[in-house]
Design a protein around this motif. Sequence first.
Motif, short mmCIF file in Angstrom:
data_model
loop_
_atom_site.label_atom_id
_atom_site.label_comp_id
_atom_site.label_asym_id
_atom_site.label_seq_id
_atom_site.Cartn_x
_atom_site.Cartn_y
_atom_site.Cartn_z
N ILE A 172 4.17 -12.23 25.17
CA ILE A 172 5.14 -11.28 25.14
C ILE A 172 5.96 -11.38 24.31
CG2 ILE A 172 6.90 -10.08 26.67
CD1 ILE A 172 5.13 -10.38 28.95
N ARG A 173 6.49 -12.44 23.98
CA ARG A 173 7.55 -12.98 22.91
C ARG A 173 6.96 -12.52 21.80
NH1 ARG A 173 8.91 -15.78 19.11
NH2 ARG A 173 6.84 -16.59 19.09
N GLN A 174 5.67 -12.98 21.56
CA GLN A 174 5.28 -12.68 20.19
C GLN A 174 5.17 -11.14 19.69
OE1 GLN A 174 1.20 -14.12 19.60
NE2 GLN A 174 1.50 -13.97 17.45
N TYR A 175 4.98 -10.28 20.69
CA TYR A 175 4.45 -8.86 20.23
C TYR A 175 5.23 -7.81 20.96
CZ TYR A 175 -0.35 -10.25 19.06
OH TYR A 175 -1.33 -10.82 18.54
N ALA A 176 6.45 -8.05 21.89
CA ALA A 176 7.09 -7.09 22.53
C ALA A 176 8.62 -6.81 21.30
CB ALA A 176 7.85 -7.70 23.79
N PHE A 177 9.21 -6.06 21.40
CA PHE A 177 10.27 -5.81 20.92
C PHE A 177 11.73 -6.10 21.72
CE2 PHE A 177 7.36 -3.39 18.60
CZ PHE A 177 7.63 -3.36 17.30
N ASN A 178 12.87 -6.58 21.28
CA ASN A 178 13.88 -6.75 22.16
C ASN A 178 15.04 -6.19 21.32
OD1 ASN A 178 14.53 -8.45 20.00
ND2 ASN A 178 14.24 -10.28 21.17
N GLU A 206 7.35 -3.74 40.23
CA GLU A 206 6.31 -3.95 39.53
C GLU A 206 6.72 -4.82 38.12
OE1 GLU A 206 3.07 -3.14 39.48
OE2 GLU A 206 2.92 -1.01 39.86
N LEU A 207 5.98 -5.67 37.69
CA LEU A 207 6.41 -6.54 36.65
C LEU A 207 5.32 -6.46 35.60
CD1 LEU A 207 7.28 -10.01 38.75
CD2 LEU A 207 8.71 -8.37 37.54
N VAL A 208 5.81 -6.64 34.17
CA VAL A 208 4.88 -6.76 33.01
C VAL A 208 4.44 -8.38 33.05
CG1 VAL A 208 4.54 -6.61 30.53
CG2 VAL A 208 5.97 -4.83 31.90
N THR A 209 3.08 -8.54 33.03
CA THR A 209 2.79 -9.90 33.18
C THR A 209 1.84 -10.26 31.74
OG1 THR A 209 0.54 -9.07 33.79
CG2 THR A 209 2.33 -10.01 35.48
N SER A 210 1.37 -9.38 31.00
CA SER A 210 0.81 -9.74 29.77
C SER A 210 0.85 -8.55 28.74
CB SER A 210 -0.66 -9.79 30.10
OG SER A 210 -1.27 -10.15 28.78
N TYR A 211 0.84 -8.65 27.26
CA TYR A 211 1.01 -7.69 26.38
C TYR A 211 0.33 -8.28 25.12
CZ TYR A 211 2.32 -4.06 23.28
OH TYR A 211 2.86 -3.10 22.23
N ASP A 212 -0.71 -7.64 24.56
CA ASP A 212 -1.20 -7.94 23.32
C ASP A 212 -1.05 -7.45 22.07
OD1 ASP A 212 -2.78 -6.03 24.05
OD2 ASP A 212 -4.67 -7.17 24.04
N GLY A 213 0.02 -6.47 22.20
CA GLY A 213 0.30 -5.53 21.05
C GLY A 213 -0.43 -4.00 21.37
N GLN A 214 -1.47 -3.98 22.29
CA GLN A 214 -2.09 -2.77 22.54
C GLN A 214 -1.99 -2.34 23.93
OE1 GLN A 214 -6.11 -2.83 20.57
NE2 GLN A 214 -5.57 -4.92 20.25
N THR A 215 -2.00 -3.36 24.81
CA THR A 215 -2.04 -3.02 26.25
C THR A 215 -1.13 -3.64 27.14
OG1 THR A 215 -4.53 -2.55 25.90
CG2 THR A 215 -3.66 -2.84 28.27
N VAL A 216 -0.44 -3.09 27.92
CA VAL A 216 0.49 -3.68 28.75
C VAL A 216 -0.21 -3.58 30.18
CG1 VAL A 216 2.88 -3.34 29.92
CG2 VAL A 216 2.50 -2.55 27.77
N ILE A 217 -0.06 -4.91 30.81
CA ILE A 217 -0.84 -5.33 32.04
C ILE A 217 0.34 -5.69 33.10
CG2 ILE A 217 -2.44 -6.78 33.18
CD1 ILE A 217 -3.71 -7.23 30.63
N LEU A 218 0.30 -4.85 34.10
CA LEU A 218 1.35 -5.04 35.28
C LEU A 218 0.87 -6.19 36.38
CD1 LEU A 218 2.55 -1.64 35.81
CD2 LEU A 218 3.37 -3.29 33.85
N ASN A 219 1.40 -6.55 37.23
CA ASN A 219 1.10 -7.31 38.20
C ASN A 219 0.11 -6.84 39.17
OD1 ASN A 219 3.49 -6.14 39.12
ND2 ASN A 219 3.94 -7.68 40.45
N SER A 220 0.32 -5.49 39.32
CA SER A 220 -0.66 -4.69 40.09
C SER A 220 -2.14 -4.61 39.57
CB SER A 220 -0.05 -3.12 40.52
OG SER A 220 0.14 -2.51 39.17
N GLY A 221 -2.06 -4.94 38.37
CA GLY A 221 -3.34 -4.72 37.62
C GLY A 221 -3.23 -3.47 36.65
N GLU A 222 -2.58 -2.72 36.96
CA GLU A 222 -2.27 -1.77 36.03
C GLU A 222 -2.46 -1.78 34.58
OE1 GLU A 222 -0.08 2.86 35.47
OE2 GLU A 222 0.43 1.30 37.11
N ARG A 223 -3.05 -1.23 34.00
CA ARG A 223 -3.20 -1.34 32.35
C ARG A 223 -2.81 -0.01 31.66
NH1 ARG A 223 -6.81 -5.55 31.05
NH2 ARG A 223 -7.22 -4.65 29.05
N ILE A 224 -1.73 -0.23 30.69
CA ILE A 224 -0.92 1.06 30.06
C ILE A 224 -1.39 0.69 28.72
CG2 ILE A 224 1.19 2.31 29.54
CD1 ILE A 224 2.08 1.21 32.07
#
Length: 444
Positions: free
Chosen positions: A129-135, A245-263
């Motif tokens: 997340i640190r690598q691909y997210a914007f702050n 809900e929490l964001v658990t992963s992001y690779d620059g293309q897909t946001v994955i939530l702790n519920s398993g939902e993918r955006i």
Amino acid sequence: MSHLSESSLNVPRTNKPRIVVIGGGFGAINFVQRLPGHDFQVVMLSKQNYHGFWPLLYQVATASVEPESIAEPIRKLFRRQEDFHFRAVPATSIDAVAKTVTTPLGLVPYDYLVVATGTQSNYFGNEQIRQYAFNLKDLGDAVNLRSQLLQSLEEANVTQGPTQRHALLNIVIAGAGPTGVELAGSLAEMRRHVLPCDYPGLNFREMNIYLIDGANRVLPTLSAEASHQTLQDLQELGVIVKLNELVTSYDGQTVILNSGERIASHTLVWAAGVKGALLEGLPASTQERGRYLVNSFNQVHGYDDIFAIGDIALMKAAGWPGGHPQVAQPAIQQGRHLAKNFRRLLQGEPFKPFKYFNKGDLAVIGRNRAVADLPGGIHLSGFIAWMTWLFVHIFFLIGFRNKMVVLVNWLYQLVTFQRGTRITILPLNRPAAKVEQPKAMPIG
């Protein structure tokens, strides 16, 4: 007190007590402004050569105001201050025994040290997340995010595949505190009033704005009334709010939530947490919950000559067992109070303890949409809260020019529903995600 030589940063020798200030935010600026220059030599170290009004960073990111209209050069602020010396270098560590601050260019000796380094984004150990997210922590971040938003729109405008176009248009914001809420509201207003005129070929019903938080309500530090009204306003603006809900992963293309939902999204804005910008050198006993533990005089635990103010300081006080909120007002008040205590020091008087006066909390969601929690249990919302927010932010902007530029920008937007800085200047500053090249949309 006399220093044996100049510091490595070409700071002149002095017979006055030397105060080294690390940082250029609200606390540092208000502290130095109220120090008598004829009694102290002040050396300020900051990696940026400007003081920024961070509550309006999201407006730079969403093209509401120009970057320079919410910043003022530090040298300009103190050009008339006697024996003030600014060096645009970051501090890296503190040697409390030798009484020196280490920078990449050398050492700076001090008699008194004031640490006002503020906060940095907290990714909770998630390197991806640190690598691909914007702050949104400084002007560079805001301009970078603005470039990302505008470049994504340009790419979506020539992309034929609906899947890729949705990913370019979708925006995910992690964190429903003031930064996340205000950014989401501003983006929703852009989607409604500005972008359809700029991109008539795009269907903005395909653009989703997500606001995600692990808490059970937005603006959890504000009152329940403010939180409820904000949620209602965001939903009326079409923001998709996902709580618990929490964001658990992001690779620059897909946001994955702790519920398993993918955006699918090329833009994740991280506003989910901050931590103190601690420096190396002081023992662990001086720190608690990522901040320097200070007494009621803002002295760092165990030291009489080292002080911390603002977001980096954790002062346990009545009504604030976990420390004061990491917002502008505590930093401003602590900076001013510490300057008064240094005046007392010169006069041989004892320090007076700091007492925080909570002036209230404000958050804006959009045009005529804001919430305010004021002293005395007063809660405002709607147009009155919006006008209160506008007045407060104009009032606390530093510099007459900045006040006028921002006010004119806001009046222009109020009348025309337009925004005037929808330009990209710099390329994006982050690793590129591995994505397939989209097919170009045929013209004609």
